[in-house]
Design an enzyme around this catalytic site. Structure first.
Site, PDB file in Angstrom:
ATOM      1  N   MET A  45       0.833  -1.196   0.000  1.00 14.03           N
ATOM      2  CA  MET A  45       0.000   0.000   0.000  1.00 14.03           C
ATOM      3  C   MET A  45       0.871   1.250   0.000  1.00 14.03           C
ATOM      4  SD  MET A  45      -3.177  -1.070   0.001  1.00 14.03           S
ATOM      5  CE  MET A  45      -4.348   0.008   0.827  1.00 14.03           C
ATOM      6  N   CYS A  46       0.218   2.349  -0.268  1.00 13.19           N
ATOM      7  CA  CYS A  46       0.959   3.585  -0.453  1.00 13.19           C
ATOM      8  C   CYS A  46       0.237   4.679   0.309  1.00 13.19           C
ATOM      9  CB  CYS A  46       0.984   3.957  -1.930  1.00 13.19           C
ATOM     10  SG  CYS A  46       1.540   2.600  -2.974  1.00 13.19           S
TER      11      CYS A  46
END
Lengths: 261, 261
Positions: free
Chosen positions: A1-2
């Protein structure tokens, strides 16, 4: 994820404070060490800073913080790769020309089944689902408004929301999209915003002791919308997004909250 | 008029020495104070540094010189505006996606009658003849090779040369074009190149006393082609281009010299 960060304002503003918070999460306080990017509009064009390395110890990220560039619209991203190798090609935000303006896109999540959507003339350069989803979004926008940037802003906002829902249906499609005039922020799982306006106060980063008194650096008519995956400050009240909802910001105002399913 | 700089190599090389020479011409030793840009490939994607201000006193240009990024292919430009106002939108090099890769373009000269050429899906963001010419070139390349990046490199080289001649017929169309694999350099009035290879020697900038002994920073198999509007060094022999001629560089070699009329 970012992690995503967007800023949209009614007066040119520097993004240093928020970007500092994001950069800390890029490899120092967070696991997002696989790349970072910051894209700043100036008119219909952008300048971009991208690196396939951790923001937290990047000389370029430090330079950007120490030499603030004011802008009305900025999108930033720190990456923790899920799909697609660590490379410049796979570093968000992605930029493409549509309707004679730069369009900018950054994504958090994974988009299952994205490759079934047509992309027409927009070909991905890297191999992320995110860039493919951006290409699909641009292609479908271009097909919906072949004459160019639509005169009806509402029609454009609704189309972006509809397409965000369509492309993101089977995945996790939190995104920020800029068209040089609006910032679109779609929430699938996690997104927050705050609008800073008079009376301005002090704010402290959630991940650091860095503190700014915005009343010292603003005028009473300033409006600055900041959108982030997670609230970046610990002493302000952020609005949490609902799943399948898209916000449209213009001139530091939340202009619309649209269904995006 | 503007000044162009290109570098194309067989091993990742930093462009600091040549860019320093170019940057000096951007407002200090030369009249090209209306913007500067440097675009560096990494695979099929680029990172770009652009500013609508003089390179000679730009903190960002200084940063780029002090924090060298190695690349196989780079294009830089300093601008003295002829047409089109000073703005980020009008700052070269221009970047667009074609065939799933970034294409990069910088131009020196003016292109009369350019707006009679079709541009298809490629719309200019700014208002320069240069960006319009780039859009026309991309559109005609896309139309010539609709399946994507051509398998026959020679066919691509010849098409670029032919289109360069066609678009530039009524104007002054000195340009550098990068496709991530080749550097194309078309000479209308003024363009020079040098290929540095073993045995490497010392070189001194034409506009400054800055001097590099390339034998200290290279290996015997390195090959570095440098292309510039005017020779950047005073103690090396540069090859001058002929009007209506296009060079193709790959892996630090001059692969072809083609007519482009």
């Amino acid at each position: 994820m970012c992690e995503l960060l967007g800023m949209e304002c009614n007066v040119p503003t520097d993004i240093v404070f928020s970007f500092s918070g994001l950069a800390l999460r890029g490899g120092l306080k967070g696991p997002h060490a696989d790349g970072w990017g910051l894209v700043l509009y100036e008119g219909k064009a952008v300048r971009s800073f991208l690196e396939p390395t951790a923001a937290a110890n990047s000389p370029l990220a430090t330079f950007v913080r120490k030499n603030p560039i004011k802008t009305l619209l900025a999108i930033a991203h720190v990456r923790k790769k899920t799909r697609g190798r660590v490379s410049l090609e796979n570093t968000h935000p992605f930029v493409r020309e549509l309707w004679g303006r730069h369009m900018v896109f950054a994504h958090n999540g994974t988009v299952r089944g994205v490759r079934k959507h047509p992309i027409g003339r927009f070909r991905p350069i890297g191999d992320t689902d995110s860039e493919y989803a951006f290409c699909a979004l641009l292609h479908l926008l271009d097909r919906a408004f072949p004459e160019g940037y639509p005169r009806s802003q509402h029609a454009l906002w609704e189309k972006v929301a509809e397409l965000g829902g369509r492309i993101g249906r089977e995945g996790t499609f939190n995104f920020l999209l800029g068209d040089g005039r609006h910032l679109y922020a779609r929430c699938a799982t996690k997104l927050s915003y705050i609008i800073r306006k008079a009376p301005f106060r002090q704010a402290t980063l959630a991940d650091d002791d860095l503190c700014v008194d915005f009343s010292q650096v603003t005028t009473p008519s300033d409006r600055v919308a900041v959108i982030a995956t997670q609230p970046l400050t610990r002493d302000e009240v952020w609005v949490q997004g609902n799943s399948g909802e898209m916000w449209v910001f213009e001139k530091g105002k939340l202009r619309a909250t649209l269904p995006s399913r």
